[in-house]
Scaffold this motif. Structure first.
Motif, mmCIF file in Angstrom:
data_model
loop_
_atom_site.group_PDB
_atom_site.id
_atom_site.type_symbol
_atom_site.label_atom_id
_atom_site.label_comp_id
_atom_site.label_asym_id
_atom_site.label_seq_id
_atom_site.Cartn_x
_atom_site.Cartn_y
_atom_site.Cartn_z
ATOM 1 N N CYS A 269 -49.934 40.057 46.705
ATOM 2 C CA CYS A 269 -51.322 39.737 46.972
ATOM 3 C C CYS A 269 -51.738 40.352 48.298
ATOM 4 N N GLY A 270 -50.789 40.336 49.323
ATOM 5 C CA GLY A 270 -50.958 40.595 50.625
ATOM 6 C C GLY A 270 -52.208 39.939 51.392
ATOM 7 N N ASP A 271 -52.995 40.475 51.978
ATOM 8 C CA ASP A 271 -54.166 40.032 52.466
ATOM 9 C C ASP A 271 -55.212 39.279 51.525
ATOM 10 N N ASN A 272 -55.252 39.442 50.411
ATOM 11 C CA ASN A 272 -55.786 38.658 49.320
ATOM 12 C C ASN A 272 -55.278 37.342 48.993
ATOM 13 N N LYS A 283 -46.752 22.334 55.179
ATOM 14 C CA LYS A 283 -46.581 23.435 54.597
ATOM 15 C C LYS A 283 -47.777 24.140 54.034
ATOM 16 N N TYR A 284 -47.884 25.506 53.516
ATOM 17 C CA TYR A 284 -48.639 26.151 52.808
ATOM 18 C C TYR A 284 -48.449 25.858 51.174
ATOM 19 N N VAL A 285 -49.610 26.063 50.627
ATOM 20 C CA VAL A 285 -49.734 25.771 48.891
ATOM 21 C C VAL A 285 -50.805 27.090 48.661
ATOM 22 N N TYR A 286 -50.320 27.490 47.444
ATOM 23 C CA TYR A 286 -51.176 28.738 47.033
ATOM 24 C C TYR A 286 -51.806 28.479 45.821
ATOM 25 N N PRO A 287 -52.813 27.945 45.798
ATOM 26 C CA PRO A 287 -53.808 27.768 44.700
ATOM 27 C C PRO A 287 -54.571 28.936 44.133
ATOM 28 N N GLY A 288 -55.314 29.097 42.979
ATOM 29 C CA GLY A 288 -55.862 29.949 42.475
ATOM 30 C C GLY A 288 -55.014 30.978 41.640
ATOM 31 N N SER A 289 -54.051 30.691 41.071
ATOM 32 C CA SER A 289 -53.024 31.439 40.674
ATOM 33 C C SER A 289 -53.364 31.806 39.217
ATOM 34 N N HIS A 290 -54.503 30.959 38.693
ATOM 35 C CA HIS A 290 -55.069 31.182 37.245
ATOM 36 C C HIS A 290 -55.892 32.562 37.123
ATOM 37 N N ARG A 291 -56.158 33.100 38.420
ATOM 38 C CA ARG A 291 -56.983 34.285 38.497
ATOM 39 C C ARG A 291 -56.137 35.369 38.208
ATOM 40 N N PHE A 292 -54.665 35.299 37.976
ATOM 41 C CA PHE A 292 -53.900 36.424 37.345
ATOM 42 C C PHE A 292 -53.921 36.426 35.697
ATOM 43 N N PRO A 316 -55.636 40.100 42.117
ATOM 44 C CA PRO A 316 -55.428 41.076 43.484
ATOM 45 C C PRO A 316 -55.015 42.288 42.940
ATOM 46 N N LEU A 317 -55.379 43.521 43.661
ATOM 47 C CA LEU A 317 -54.807 44.860 43.386
ATOM 48 C C LEU A 317 -53.374 44.847 43.764
ATOM 49 N N PHE A 318 -52.637 45.502 42.690
ATOM 50 C CA PHE A 318 -51.128 45.536 43.154
ATOM 51 C C PHE A 318 -50.990 46.786 44.079
ATOM 52 N N LEU A 319 -50.577 46.679 45.010
ATOM 53 C CA LEU A 319 -49.894 47.887 46.138
ATOM 54 C C LEU A 319 -48.966 48.648 45.427
ATOM 55 N N LEU A 357 -34.065 55.013 51.599
ATOM 56 C CA LEU A 357 -33.662 55.806 50.296
ATOM 57 C C LEU A 357 -34.903 56.735 49.851
ATOM 58 N N PRO A 358 -34.321 57.852 49.320
ATOM 59 C CA PRO A 358 -35.301 58.865 49.207
ATOM 60 C C PRO A 358 -36.251 58.685 48.017
ATOM 61 N N TYR A 359 -36.034 57.763 46.987
ATOM 62 C CA TYR A 359 -36.571 57.260 45.913
ATOM 63 C C TYR A 359 -37.338 55.918 46.158
ATOM 64 N N TRP A 360 -37.017 55.453 46.998
ATOM 65 C CA TRP A 360 -37.578 53.802 47.136
ATOM 66 C C TRP A 360 -39.130 53.805 47.211
ATOM 67 N N GLU A 361 -39.999 54.628 47.754
ATOM 68 C CA GLU A 361 -41.315 54.427 47.698
ATOM 69 C C GLU A 361 -41.982 54.694 46.501
ATOM 70 N N HIS A 362 -41.311 55.734 45.742
ATOM 71 C CA HIS A 362 -41.592 55.729 44.284
ATOM 72 C C HIS A 362 -41.453 54.795 43.050
ATOM 73 N N LEU A 363 -40.749 53.577 43.504
ATOM 74 C CA LEU A 363 -40.312 52.589 42.487
ATOM 75 C C LEU A 363 -41.745 51.630 42.673
ATOM 76 N N SER A 364 -41.992 51.306 41.450
ATOM 77 C CA SER A 364 -43.319 50.315 41.293
ATOM 78 C C SER A 364 -42.914 48.909 41.585
ATOM 79 N N VAL A 365 -41.599 48.590 41.271
ATOM 80 C CA VAL A 365 -41.047 47.077 41.531
ATOM 81 C C VAL A 365 -40.007 47.308 42.182
ATOM 82 N N ARG A 366 -39.879 46.820 43.292
ATOM 83 C CA ARG A 366 -38.559 46.951 44.035
ATOM 84 C C ARG A 366 -37.590 45.537 44.172
#
Length: 418
Positions: A269-272, A283-292, A316-319, A357-366
């Motif tokens: 989510c990053g900044d979102n 501690k922090y908690v992260y509500p609003g998960s049902h928006r996924f 949130p938009l996926f980076l 790694l030369p291919y790392w940035e091309h992976l959608s899920v790392r």
């Protein structure tokens, strides 16, 4: 992939010369080193085969075998053939039978390509979209099913079964995703590449320890290594890539030096990231998960369960990997303790070594969160709370105070919302 092939071992056996063999079949003390010296001159023109013999003289016949090496097993069979006057035909039949009895695991390396059930359901890593994307965008790599796709796992462990603040051990292991799911995490197929040991966890300096491993991974990607495939009886140039890393969330923070315990603790989510600070629990908690959830999911309309209002926000938009890389590519990495990140770097405090790694940035899920920690933590929290187990329950005094405070805050938010 390296297997034992009796046909490639040029040992001449004379069935009529009884003096060259031990008639009592007592070959336990046979000096293989002397034999290697005698045969060395015959392999000047075939160094590859000679090197295989040297390697086979040191490797066990199969994992866990302490009595026979690959070479000693062959020598014993050849001596048995000569002592009893077996024909070549009968000996070949025996060898073929033994090869069926003993583990030959090379064929499992292409299980994901030849035997996997391809019905569109997610049963294996090869069913994921990322696997198919690699096959489509990098055909030179994806076109060879024997090329390795590896997962890197690391975490701190208690080596002696007791909690200690004076010692930390971090094993770094590789698992092979080409294998069937029931073999992927077996001990014999897990590669222990590093063991980081010290008085404290490596934290930011883990990249220093990982540097030699990353160099090997780059070599396996760019150049590869020539190996023998025992299943097909042929040689090929094997390449390998790091498909992903698997850790719990704190270890993820070490590998990528992302601060998971902040108000923007979700790297997706990053900044979102939506978060709230609990004053009493600290501690922090992260509500609003049902928006996924899907936009038409009935949970989005359950006002009483979610602060008295419906949820209409999209996920949130996926980076992408390239977008993520742009955020960290210009970060200067500093090693040594204590490490203080620059003030303008609140979340990403360095550029991880994996981006090299030369291919790392091309992976959608790392990165993947390991199932064991998720299941165990969720189970412990629910059962501990339901059974009111001491030191396990989440229903404490501080939690009650935070619930009261949160109820008051959400009530004011709901009034303002309407």
């Amino acid at each position: 992939m390296h297997g034992l092939d009796f046909n490639e071992i040029p040992i001449n056996v004379d069935n009529d010369n009884d003096d060259s063999h031990d008639k009592d079949n007592n070959v336990e003390g046979e000096n293989t080193d002397k034999m290697m010296d005698d045969l060395e001159k015959d392999f000047i023109e075939c160094p590859e085969i000679f090197q295989r013999l040297v390697d086979d003289s040191k490797k066990p016949l199969y994992p866990g075998c302490s009595k026979f090496t690959r070479l000693s097993a062959v020598l014993k069979l050849y001596n048995l053939k000569a002592a009893n006057g077996w024909s070549d035909k009968s000996f070949t039949a025996l060898v073929q039978l033994l090869s069926e009895m003993l583990p030959k695991d090379a064929e499992y390396m292409v299980w994901h390509h030849e035997e996997r059930n391809k019905d569109g359901k997610l049963r294996h890593v090869a069913d994921a979209s990322q696997w198919r994307t690699i096959d489509r965008t990098i055909p030179d790599f994806g076109g060879e099913p024997r090329n390795l796709r590896l997962g890197l796992c690391t975490d701190g462990i208690n080596s002696f079964g007791t909690l200690s603040t004076q010692h930390s051990s971090w094993p770094v292991m590789l698992i092979i995703y080409n294998l069937p799911p029931w073999l992927t995490t077996k001990n014999k197929y897990i590669l222990l590449t590093l063991l980081i040991s010290g008085p404290k966890q490596p934290c930011n300096d883990i990249d220093v320890y990982l540097a030699p491993l990353l160099e090997d991974l780059k070599l396996l990607w760019n150049v590869g290594v020539r190996v023998f495939d025992a299943a097909s009886g042929s040689h090929f140039q094997m390449h390998a890539m790091l498909y992903c890393t698997i850790n719990d969330f704190p270890a993820y923070g070490n590998l990528y030096v992302y601060r998971p315990k902040t108000d923007k603790g979700c790297p997706v989510c990053g900044d979102n990231t939506e978060s709230e600070w609990l004053e009493n629990c600290g501690k922090y908690v992260y509500p609003g998960s049902h928006r996924f959830l899907h936009e038409n999911h009935h949970y989005r309309k359950r006002k009483k369960a979610f602060y008295g209002k419906t949820e209409h926000r999209p996920a949130p938009l996926f980076l992408s990997g390239k977008e993520y890389h742009k955020r960290v590519m210009n970060i200067t990495t500093e090693f040594g303790k204590p490490y203080r990140p620059p003030p303008d770097r609140v979340y990403h405090t360095k550029r991880s070594i994996f981006w090299g790694l030369p291919y790392w940035e091309h992976l959608s899920v790392r990165h993947y969160i390991d199932v064991m920690h998720v299941e165990k933590n969720v189970f412990d929290s629910i059962i501990g709370t339901l059974l009111n187990m001491p030191n396990k329950t989440k229903d404490g005094v501080k939690a009650r105070y935070d619930m009261v405070a949160d109820t008051i805050i959400q009530k004011h938010k709901s009034l303002a919302y309407y």
